[in-house]
Design an enzyme around this catalytic site. Sequence first.
Site, mmCIF file in Angstrom:
data_model
loop_
_atom_site.group_PDB
_atom_site.id
_atom_site.type_symbol
_atom_site.label_atom_id
_atom_site.label_comp_id
_atom_site.label_asym_id
_atom_site.label_seq_id
_atom_site.Cartn_x
_atom_site.Cartn_y
_atom_site.Cartn_z
ATOM 1 N N ASP A 309 0.823 -1.206 0.000
ATOM 2 C CA ASP A 309 0.000 0.000 0.000
ATOM 3 C C ASP A 309 0.862 1.261 0.000
ATOM 4 O OD1 ASP A 309 -2.722 1.237 0.432
ATOM 5 O OD2 ASP A 309 -1.700 2.000 2.210
ATOM 6 N N GLU A 359 0.975 -0.654 -5.090
ATOM 7 C CA GLU A 359 -0.122 0.306 -5.245
ATOM 8 C C GLU A 359 0.551 1.672 -5.288
ATOM 9 O OE1 GLU A 359 -2.731 3.381 -4.155
ATOM 10 O OE2 GLU A 359 -1.656 2.484 -2.472
#
Length: 671
Positions: A309, A359
């Site tokens: 993330d 990401e």
Amino acid sequence: MNSFTEYDSFLFHEGTNYEVYRKLGAHLCTENGLQGVRFAVWAPNAKTVHVLTEKTGWNEEDGEMELSEGGIWEIFIPGASEGDCYRFAVTGADGKKRYKSDPYAFYSELRPNNASRIFHLDGYEWHDGDFIQKRDLSKVPSQPMAIYEVHLGSWKKDYSRGEFGFLNYRELGEQLAEYLDYMGYTHVELIGISEHPFDGSWGYQVTGYYAPTSRYGTPEDFRYFVDVLHQHHIGVILDWVPAHFPKDEFGLSEFDGTALYESEDPLRAEYPEWGTKAFDHGKPEVRNFLIANAVYWVKEFHIDALRVDAVASMMYVNFGRSQWRPNKNGGLENLESIEFLKKLNSIVKKETGAFLIAEDSSIMEGITKDEKDGGIGFLFKWNMGWMNDTLKYIGKDPVFRTYHHEALTHTVDYAFLENWVLVLSHDEVVHLKHSMLEKFPGGIEDKTGGLKTLYTFQYALPGKKLLFMGQEFAEDREWDENRSINWDFAADFGHRDVMQCVKNLNSVYRTYSCLFSDSKDGRTFEWINKYDSDRNIVSFIRRNPWNYDSALLVICSFSPVEHHDYTCGVPVSGMYKRVFSTYDSLPGGGNTYEVSGGIPPIISTEHPCDGHQNMIMYSLRPYESIIMEFPVISEKDKKKSAAAETGTKKRSAGKTRTTKNKAGKVKTKNA
């Protein structure tokens, strides 16, 4: 007797003790003939550390820990056993006493409680050996990857189980495996598995990096969840957050009264817009904590991949900050975090054979380039540019889409610079962004028709695929982590049609290798017509690099009107077989052209069109997208295809010559 040896300490402070979780934390053992638990925690600047347990009646004095090698505090508590709760009382360098959860705990209390729980890591009997044996990192880029992103707490609920309606990992595993089998997905990506205190953070503000959240059961239950999915040949991807952590006092923040896990530099210690602490990736012990955690999820829970993330936040020192300090060279790059990510990718691949997905919204190049060649080393990167451009396009009224046509086609300009995952994730259906269905203008038929064509466009483009739960049956409302997705809609006629369309797309995608063996090879994509903006239509070819054998022709119409006798140029003459239409699951949709139990092929005619000498004609219904299989290629056409390939290479590559190996694959050499 301390369990954390001098050698353990050396590796830990070097940042290379990748199974440090087997020494730090709480571990069942027998010492001097007594069964109990040895506790160990890193708190180098603390004045004192005590462990408080249920067995000692939370008596602080009975749990005074001893400072040992390299800032590690240890104690053996006889009689402590599996399932017992515990926490550390850390009197910091600043004199303040803080009650902390164990950073290396394998299990935690259910929020809002936050004590750690003793859990024995070993003992689970796995049944996924066949799946694990067949995993091959080198083959992943050329294999199909259709990912179903899911938040377990809101995928399904059963309020007879309690206030929040959480199902157990075991039930979720069985039900998800059955559903993903039915829908044809290859992977599931899990949001919010690492322990976190606030449901509304969706698990992106982690306090228990080594603990599967207790919302859905025990670590043993979570192992069963992964095991069941693997037995159904479904890979498991875990969302993972090595960029930042929350400020909750029981967590990592100011753990020993100093900036231990976070940076000591106030301009790098936090992400102000998120209200979180930033990991200091320059500290070897912090790198060790995180890299060992990645290794832990793969080795101990058989996770196949980690989706990392907020990579962009780690790449730049000014990310989300109005005040920031440049790196030592005066630049914006966060050099320590970049080196951490390179090391992370290298170690995970080497130690586990798993892979990482970034990401990442940054424009930094080489995210999926091997770290040995100067890249960051991720295997895949989320294609945020495709998502933003495409959603901008489909949000326009069809009358005005002609002015935004480049947003639809631009992604191919950079489609082979990285290994992409084309994502329509949870982030796109929250915070007043509307559900995927409601992003489209018009009535319900316009919305569902447009959505099916969007999914067809996504599945036919280069890159792996990801849809968030509920999008597959055109959920009408935004996602809310506090309620289940609206499964009633899956039984509604129009929504069921979208669901069947996604199921069909998964089948076509997994059947034709030209749709998934595309990583960084531009020859697998070829435009037929990218400029038909007035009619809101694009057409292109997906093929294997060497010729048009098993190639597919794709036509996507984002138009609400019918286009009778739509013509499309083709490079090969013969009979084109329709293998998919967005109308296939509608009554009469797939049967309109049926003769003798099948859809008759479309025969090309020799007529110049779209730069080719042959063309086909097809009447496109409103918002119809189709995928057609190329004809079996004659030797004559194969030679033409090879000649065209050679000519294209000579024009684009300059002084090269083209040859073929015995398998028919094209090779180029300097002339």
